[in-house]
Scaffold this motif. Structure first.
Motif, PDB file in Angstrom:
ATOM      1  N   ARG A 197       0.876  -1.253   0.076  1.00 32.92           N
ATOM      2  CA  ARG A 197      -0.126  -0.007  -0.109  1.00 32.92           C
ATOM      3  C   ARG A 197       0.888   1.337   0.046  1.00 32.92           C
ATOM      4  N   GLY A 198       2.108   0.936   0.103  1.00 32.61           N
ATOM      5  CA  GLY A 198       2.930   2.288   0.217  1.00 32.61           C
ATOM      6  C   GLY A 198       4.454   1.910  -0.208  1.00 32.61           C
ATOM      7  N   TYR A 199       5.263   3.225  -0.315  1.00 32.54           N
ATOM      8  CA  TYR A 199       6.551   3.177  -0.637  1.00 32.54           C
ATOM      9  C   TYR A 199       7.178   4.065  -0.407  1.00 32.54           C
ATOM     10  N   VAL A 200       8.679   4.227  -0.301  1.00 31.46           N
ATOM     11  CA  VAL A 200       9.510   5.076   0.350  1.00 31.46           C
ATOM     12  C   VAL A 200      10.530   5.502  -0.810  1.00 31.46           C
ATOM     13  N   ILE A 201      10.651   6.711  -0.782  1.00 36.83           N
ATOM     14  CA  ILE A 201      11.767   7.267  -1.796  1.00 36.83           C
ATOM     15  C   ILE A 201      13.030   7.716  -0.805  1.00 36.83           C
ATOM     16  N   ARG A 202      14.037   7.007  -1.140  1.00 32.42           N
ATOM     17  CA  ARG A 202      15.524   7.247  -0.424  1.00 32.42           C
ATOM     18  C   ARG A 202      16.586   7.580  -1.330  1.00 32.42           C
ATOM     19  N   PRO A 203      17.792   8.028  -0.572  1.00 34.86           N
ATOM     20  CA  PRO A 203      19.096   8.242  -1.568  1.00 34.86           C
ATOM     21  C   PRO A 203      19.465   6.596  -1.505  1.00 34.86           C
ATOM     22  N   PRO A 204      20.533   6.282  -2.677  1.00 32.18           N
ATOM     23  CA  PRO A 204      21.021   4.964  -2.811  1.00 32.18           C
ATOM     24  C   PRO A 204      21.868   4.394  -1.396  1.00 32.18           C
ATOM     25  N   ARG A 205      21.856   3.448  -1.167  1.00 32.57           N
ATOM     26  CA  ARG A 205      22.757   2.806  -0.287  1.00 32.57           C
ATOM     27  C   ARG A 205      23.519   1.983  -0.967  1.00 32.57           C
ATOM     28  N   ALA A 206      24.604   1.260  -0.262  1.00 31.98           N
ATOM     29  CA  ALA A 206      25.465   0.516  -0.873  1.00 31.98           C
ATOM     30  C   ALA A 206      24.965  -0.765  -1.579  1.00 31.98           C
ATOM     31  N   GLY A 207      25.149  -0.821  -2.922  1.00 32.46           N
ATOM     32  CA  GLY A 207      24.576  -1.890  -3.711  1.00 32.46           C
ATOM     33  C   GLY A 207      23.555  -1.519  -4.528  1.00 32.46           C
ATOM     34  N   ASP A 208      23.046  -0.597  -4.222  1.00 33.76           N
ATOM     35  CA  ASP A 208      21.947  -0.082  -4.993  1.00 33.76           C
ATOM     36  C   ASP A 208      22.241   0.298  -6.377  1.00 33.76           C
ATOM     37  N   LEU A 209      23.352   0.977  -6.562  1.00 36.14           N
ATOM     38  CA  LEU A 209      23.684   1.215  -7.969  1.00 36.14           C
ATOM     39  C   LEU A 209      24.059  -0.068  -8.949  1.00 36.14           C
ATOM     40  N   GLY A 210      24.623  -0.955  -8.327  1.00 32.77           N
ATOM     41  CA  GLY A 210      24.460  -2.165  -8.968  1.00 32.77           C
ATOM     42  C   GLY A 210      23.339  -2.824  -9.409  1.00 32.77           C
ATOM     43  N   TRP A 211      22.387  -2.674  -8.274  1.00 31.78           N
ATOM     44  CA  TRP A 211      20.911  -3.186  -8.728  1.00 31.78           C
ATOM     45  C   TRP A 211      20.436  -2.254  -9.715  1.00 31.78           C
ATOM     46  N   VAL A 212      20.589  -1.000  -9.932  1.00 32.50           N
ATOM     47  CA  VAL A 212      20.136  -0.164 -10.955  1.00 32.50           C
ATOM     48  C   VAL A 212      20.549  -0.866 -12.293  1.00 32.50           C
TER      49      VAL A 212
END
Length: 303
Positions: free
Chosen positions: A145-160
């Motif tokens: 029902r919801g989500y959050v918007i946050r800065p990237p953390r370690a590993g997130d850019l690889g996920w992108v």
């Protein structure tokens, strides 16, 4: 499909063993997992007819009858005829039954806690996210029902990079050259971005990344929106529009006068998001890229 079936069955066998270990002897009591579940359901509902309980838990009528007789003899529950139908029995937990159920519940929590303690914070997050996804996909949990918007953390850019490559291959049939482009954009951002004038955001649903966007410098007056993505499972929640809003607000706040982006004509949903955010098409031309014949488009808007 046969391989998928085998994988699901293998997981089912594995998790059955996990449950068996956690609930062995129902936490050193004389109650089985099934008996503990019956006590749990009776405590949750307050009262329940025997037939309803049997259907809910898909239990053999004879087995349930013997279990309930034992509970009654142990003073855990009471049975009485239903006022609506004398052929039916209504079950209620006695105070002793509620006490036993609380003890089992506490023991269950302690057993699960023992499993979680050795895990890192990241592994705990991934575990809960995976369990939530299984429940949601197989129909036992409501959609997020919801989500959050946050800065990237370690590993997130690889996920992108990974999710861009995977989704554009699966959904569009693009080749590995697009993964190379996404990797170069992310590498440039990770190695040399100016945090005062460039930023990225990750959308997170149920503890898992579900979307991304970057705002990077094109020149002193112009920002560029890059790598907008929303996971298929999270589409329809407004995440794409919200990521664009975050990007635009940041670009304006740090002093850019204009923002641009590049896309291709076949990405219709993304194009609609850009139009709703006030972008207009500046130019387009055919190109051959990522193993496809595409129409490259350049969009922009003032800030």
């Amino acid at each position: 499909m046969d391989e998928l079936v085998s994988q699901v069955r293998a997981f089912n066998r594995f998790y059955t063993r996990v449950i068996g270990v956690v609930g062995a002897g129902m936490y050193d009591t004389s109650y089985s997992l099934t008996e503990g579940r019956v006590l749990y359901e009776l405590r949750q509902t307050g009262e329940m007819e025997t037939g309803e309980l049997r259907r809910m838990l898909d239990l053999d009528a004879g087995y349930l009858s013997r279990m309930l007789a034992r509970f009654e003899a142990d003073g855990l529950l009471t049975k009485e005829r239903s006022p609506a139908d004398a052929r039916r029995q209504v079950l209620r937990l006695a105070e002793r039954g509620r006490q036993v159920q609380r003890e089992l519940d506490d023991a269950s929590s302690a057993a699960v806690r023992d499993q979680l303690v050795p895990l890192s914070g990241e592994d705990r997050r991934r575990l809960i996210a995976a369990m939530t996804a299984i429940q949601r996909i197989l129909g036992d949990a409501p959609a997020p029902r919801g989500y959050v918007i946050r800065p990237p953390r370690a590993g997130d850019l690889g996920w992108v990079v990974h999710r861009h490559a995977t989704l554009y291959t699966e959904e569009r049939g693009w080749d590995e050259n697009f993964e190379g482009l996404a990797a170069r954009i992310v590498a440039d951002y990770a190695e040399d971005h100016d945090p005062k004038r460039e930023a990225g955001w990750i959308a997170e649903v149920d503890g898992e990344p579900a979307g991304s966007i970057l705002c990077v410098k094109r020149d002193d007056r112009t920002a560029q929106l890059r790598l907008l993505l929303v996971e298929p499972s999270a589409r329809g929640m407004g995440i794409g529009g919200r990521l664009i809003e975050e990007c635009l607000a940041f670009a304006k706040r740090v002093g850019y006068e204009r923002i641009v982006l590049m896309t291709v004509d076949e990405l219709a949903e993304a194009r609609r998001l850009y139009q709703r955010a006030g972008f207009t098409l500046d130019e387009q031309h055919p190109m051959k890229a990522y193993g496809r014949d595409l129409v490259e488009q350049y969009w922009s808007r003032p800030l």
